[in-house]
Design an enzyme around this catalytic site. Structure first.
Site, mmCIF file in Angstrom:
data_model
loop_
_atom_site.group_PDB
_atom_site.id
_atom_site.type_symbol
_atom_site.label_atom_id
_atom_site.label_comp_id
_atom_site.label_asym_id
_atom_site.label_seq_id
_atom_site.Cartn_x
_atom_site.Cartn_y
_atom_site.Cartn_z
ATOM 1 C CB CYS A 23 67.956 44.554 70.049
ATOM 2 S SG CYS A 23 67.936 45.602 71.516
ATOM 3 C CB CYS A 288 58.991 50.918 78.854
ATOM 4 S SG CYS A 288 58.689 50.344 77.159
ATOM 5 C CB CYS A 330 63.132 49.795 80.264
ATOM 6 S SG CYS A 330 64.313 48.997 79.146
ATOM 7 C CB CYS A 337 59.771 44.602 73.768
ATOM 8 S SG CYS A 337 61.256 44.781 74.768
#
EC number: 4.4.1.28
Length: 397
Positions: A23, A288, A330, A337
């Site tokens: 990430c 998001c 988000c 996710c």
């Protein structure tokens, strides 16, 4: 198209399509920590990490490569063990040290502030010496310490971002007519890198086109979010946006024409649109981005693959997508996710087959209006981040 636009687009692509391990926000933390250049981590007396809301969310519960652990603490420890020359690939080749984690855990303080991307680190050692680093506004913009810039800087200025935002969809389409060799190589690298993340099926629906899109895209996302030591090609500083913008198109090509040249052009268009959507809103937000920005890239790329330079079809697909998913929050980087990317795949694919009038809700008349309207909603959702972070911070990790 004129040379100035072509040069700008090429520079933006070289800056915004990059390799990232894990990430992006845990990579950001690790990179910032490594910039402090601590030679003996067990001499640390106190370490303070300050993150903006978005970076905190995305690092809080996500896997960290080469650690088999999740969250901010292993990202900090990994940064102490990594080489700053690796930047967002900071966890590459580290050998994790559990004793160091136990030591740092008692000395680590994490603070959260509102605003754009920010990762500040302050370290004090037992001799009273202080070390500091700061990365802000984008994941590679090192403010502290001052480091020597590359002779030919790839950094995109605010003026250049505004210039990019002023471009039309037709400019992106025209760019596809004569793609620089270095960009072709970048797209090909993206194909191979992102396909390599597909490990089995996260959601096993079947083998029709939509199911295949969902299977492949969510599988790759799950691989990233669990911290596998495998890079992704990020788009606009987000690996998951890169996966969302590319893998549905790669999957579609695999089950339809297997046309490599058409695939490369479609993916490049998807990247350009994803970056365009990001510049109109922000790198991180309460909405998001994988769905709203990467998804818009995917739908335009898919529509181009299916219909070519048909502006009527492209604008129609943008309208249909805008009528569907924008507004999903988000709540940070994590395995979940993958489920949002599944929704993004469905929205992108279904948008190819339905006509929605601009009179519907926030739907714009064309692609540009749709992106601008989604951006306005994204910016208006800013206050949500504080509440999302409060909820997440109460959890035992």
């Amino acid at each position: 198209m004129d040379d100035s636009k072509r040069i700008l687009i090429t520079k933006v692509l070289k800056n915004e399509v990059t390799e990232a391990l894990g990430c992006t926000e845990v990579g950001l933390i690790g990179y910032a920590i490594s910039l402090c250049n601590i030679s003996y981590p067990f001499s640390i007396e106190k370490i303070e990490v300050t993150l903006n809301n978005g970076s905190f969310k995305n690092a809080y519960a996500v896997g960290v490569p080469n650690t088999k652990k999740y969250g901010i603490l292993p990202a900090v420890v990994g940064g102490l063990l990594g080489n700053s020359k690796n930047k967002l690939l900071i966890f590459n080749d580290i050998k994790y040290d559990q004793k160091l984690e136990d030591f740092i855990k008692k000395r680590l303080e994490v603070k959260v502030l509102d605003g754009p991307l920010y990762c500040g680190v302050k370290i004090k050692d037992t001799s009273g010496k202080f070390f500091e680093s700061l990365i802000k506004d984008n994941h590679l913009n090192v403010v502290i310490p001052k480091i020597e810039k590359e002779k030919i800087s790839l950094e995109i200025t605010d003026f250049e971002k505004e210039e990019y935002k002023s471009l039309e969809l037709t400019d992106f389409l025209n760019y596809l007519d004569e793609i620089p060799e270095e960009i072709i190589n970048l797209v090909e690298k993206t194909i191979y890198t992102n396909k390599n993340l597909i490990k089995g099926d996260f959601l096993n629906y079947g083998n029709d086109i939509l199911s295949n899109m969902v299977n492949k895209t969510t599988s790759a996302c799950n691989t990233r979010m669990t911290g596998e030591n495998m890079p992704a090609m990020s788009v606009a500083k987000s690996g998951n946006m890169g996966l969302m913008a590319t893998l549905p198109i790669i999957s579609y090509d695999n089950l339809t024409e297997n046309n490599f040249e058409k695939l490369k052009k479609s993916l490049l268009l998807a990247m350009l649109v994803t970056i365009y959507s990001t510049y109109n809103s922000s790198y991180l937000s309460s909405m998001c981005g994988c769905v709203s920005k990467g998804g818009m890239g995917a739908v335009i790329g898919l529509c181009y693959y299916k219909n070519g330079k048909n502006l009527k079809k492209l604008n129609s697909a943008a309208r249909a997508f805008t009528a569907n998913l924008p507004g999903i929050i988000c709540d940070g980087g994590k395995v979940g996710c993958a489920l949002k990317l599944a929704s993004g795949c469905f929205a992108a694919y279904s948008s190819l087959y339905v006509e929605i009038s601009h009179e519907n809700g926030i739907v714009g008349k064309n692609f540009k209006e749709c992106v601008q309207n989604i951006s306005k909603i994204s910016k208006a959702m800013g206050d949500l981040d504080c509440d999302i972070v409060k909820i997440m911070s109460k959890k035992e990790m």
